[in-house]
Design an enzyme around this catalytic site. Structure first.
Site, PDB file in Angstrom:
ATOM      1  N   HIS A   1       3.725  -5.587   2.752  1.00  6.17           N
ATOM      2  CA  HIS A   1       5.021  -6.233   2.946  1.00  6.17           C
ATOM      3  C   HIS A   1       6.138  -5.211   2.764  1.00  6.17           C
ATOM      4  O   HIS A   1       6.419  -4.770   1.655  1.00  6.17           O
ATOM      5  CB  HIS A   1       5.210  -7.374   1.943  1.00  6.17           C
ATOM      6  CG  HIS A   1       4.256  -8.505   2.142  1.00  6.17           C
ATOM      7  ND1 HIS A   1       3.905  -9.375   1.138  1.00  6.17           N
ATOM      8  CD2 HIS A   1       3.578  -8.924   3.239  1.00  6.17           C
ATOM      9  CE1 HIS A   1       3.051 -10.278   1.601  1.00  6.17           C
ATOM     10  NE2 HIS A   1       2.840 -10.018   2.875  1.00  6.17           N
TER      11      HIS A   1
ATOM     12  N   ASP B   1       0.475 -14.969   0.153  1.00  5.99           N
ATOM     13  CA  ASP B   1       0.118 -14.548   1.507  1.00  5.99           C
ATOM     14  C   ASP B   1      -1.291 -13.960   1.497  1.00  5.99           C
ATOM     15  O   ASP B   1      -1.623 -13.125   0.655  1.00  5.99           O
ATOM     16  CB  ASP B   1       1.121 -13.508   2.015  1.00  5.99           C
ATOM     17  CG  ASP B   1       0.942 -13.180   3.490  1.00  5.99           C
ATOM     18  OD1 ASP B   1       0.441 -14.048   4.230  1.00  5.99           O
ATOM     19  OD2 ASP B   1       1.318 -12.065   3.895  1.00  5.99           O
TER      20      ASP B   1
ATOM     21  N   SER C   1       1.296  -6.153  -1.439  1.00  5.75           N
ATOM     22  CA  SER C   1       2.748  -6.314  -1.469  1.00  5.75           C
ATOM     23  C   SER C   1       3.342  -5.490  -2.612  1.00  5.75           C
ATOM     24  O   SER C   1       3.166  -4.275  -2.639  1.00  5.75           O
ATOM     25  CB  SER C   1       3.106  -7.805  -1.584  1.00  5.75           C
ATOM     26  OG  SER C   1       4.497  -8.002  -1.497  1.00  5.75           O
TER      27      SER C   1
END
Length: 364
Positions: free
Chosen positions: A208, A306, A181
């Site tokens: 992401h 995540d 991310s």
């Protein structure tokens, strides 16, 4: 903790005012000034030494990319958060900015009303600026902004896994999956080119990012890597030596072909998980169904958790796991979550991750 001192750089009067006002509403943030182009910003950076700048890309005299190039020559330069547009040109320039060391980016909102635009921008600014403040105030700023290629080598640490089902033997990996991310484009730019062209397995990546930006990221990486890098397409069979990046705003998983022989990429509009679409958990779970004892999962820099639940599924099915170490992360969130859960075989710095991936694939 001391205040985070921020300089707002944008050629639009409206955005300079809105961003400045929103930043002033965040506890611990001090707006020290504004600039309407990169040249003026550079002078103010040298004089006032802000901790962070919010930076527009398209500006007269000196644009955001040119300013970032100059910042490379300034000791203890501030971090940068880019304000980007959801266009092909905007995404391409944002990728360049992230590769130059920008901390992250925020999309200029395109909501239906000015109030909705302001609310969306406020939410994004608050999250990213708070994360930057926690990551950098009290630490040397160079820790988060030094390009990974210049980081000194550190030790790779092998860990004892607490949760793996030992009845499933770990074999040579036939697929590599990566979750990443904040700080991801820069990290991938440093790591993926180290993967040899003859790696012999597919690599699936969840970064992401919003739509359009993932395509620009794939294009940028493809020019630098020995393997092919592309944005994943629905229904294509995964092939060795290709890295597939999940499209922004979509979910990506693995499924079986009708004859059961090939493994296909399936792109869906399934709901976000962990407020993320694409989601690392979503991809990892699907890989666990088809590559028992034959997968390598990598968790790299990023905020949040995540990937933790998905990695738990993979580890129970005999996957190898690699986590990026705290020192080389821009944000030590996702790797910390999986490490704290006891789900990581190997912790290593960014400049050793590719080597460890190859080891799990070749097992030499």
């Amino acid at each position: 903790m001391k205040n985070l001192r921020v300089l707002v750089v944008d050629d639009t009067i409206l955005y300079r005012k809105i961003v400045s006002d929103l930043l002033r509403e965040i506890p611990g943030i001090e707006v020290i000034g504004v600039a309407h182009n990169g040249k003026i910003a550079l002078d103010k950076i040298r004089l006032s030494k802000p901790d962070l700048i919010t930076l527009d890309i398209e500006m007269p005299v000196m644009n955001g990319i040119e300013l970032l190039e100059h910042l490379k020559d300034i000791p203890d330069a501030p971090g940068a958060v880019m304000l980007s547009t959801l266009t092909s040109d905007g995404s391409r320039m944002t990728m360049k900015a992230l590769e130059l060391g920008a901390f992250d980016f925020i999309l200029k909102p395109q909501e239906k009303t000015p109030a909705a635009n302001k609310a969306a921008l406020a939410n994004s600014l608050k999250q990213i600026v708070k994360t930057y403040r926690l990551r950098n105030i009290g630490f040397s700023r160079t820790r988060a902004t030094t390009p990974a290629s210049r980081l000194s080598p550190r030790t790779t640490i092998k860990r004892e896994i607490k949760t793996t089902d030992r009845s499933i033997k770990k074999g040579k990996a036939e697929i590599v999956v990566i979750g990443i991310s904040t700080g991801g484009p820069n990290a991938l730019t440093n790591m993926l080119p180290q993967i040899p062209g003859n790696i012999g397995v597919p690599i699936l990546i969840v970064q992401h990012m919003p739509p359009v930006f993932t395509a620009s990221l794939a294009t940028s990486l493809n020019k630098k890597c020995q393997i092919e890098v592309k944005e994943a397409e629905d229904g294509e069979a995964i092939q060795p030596g290709i890295a597939y990046i999940a499209p922004g705003g979509k979910q990506m998983k693995i499924s079986a072909s009708k004859n059961g022989v090939e493994r296909l990429i399936k792109i869906t509009n399934d709901p976000p998980e962990n407020s993320c679409r694409p989601s690392v958990d979503y991809l990892f779970r699907s890989v666990g169904d088809y590559f028992i004892g034959r997968a390598t999962a990598v968790i790299m820099t990023g905020m949040g958790a995540d990937g933790t639940k998905g990695l738990e599924v993979l580890m129970a099915k005999g996957a190898h796991s690699i986590g990026q170490d705290e020192e080389s992360c821009v944000v030590y969130g996702m790797p910390k979550s999986v490490a704290d859960a006891g789900l990581i075989d190997t912790v290593c710095p960014l400049n050793k991750i590719a080597q460890e991936i190859v080891h799990t694939v070749k097992l030499y």
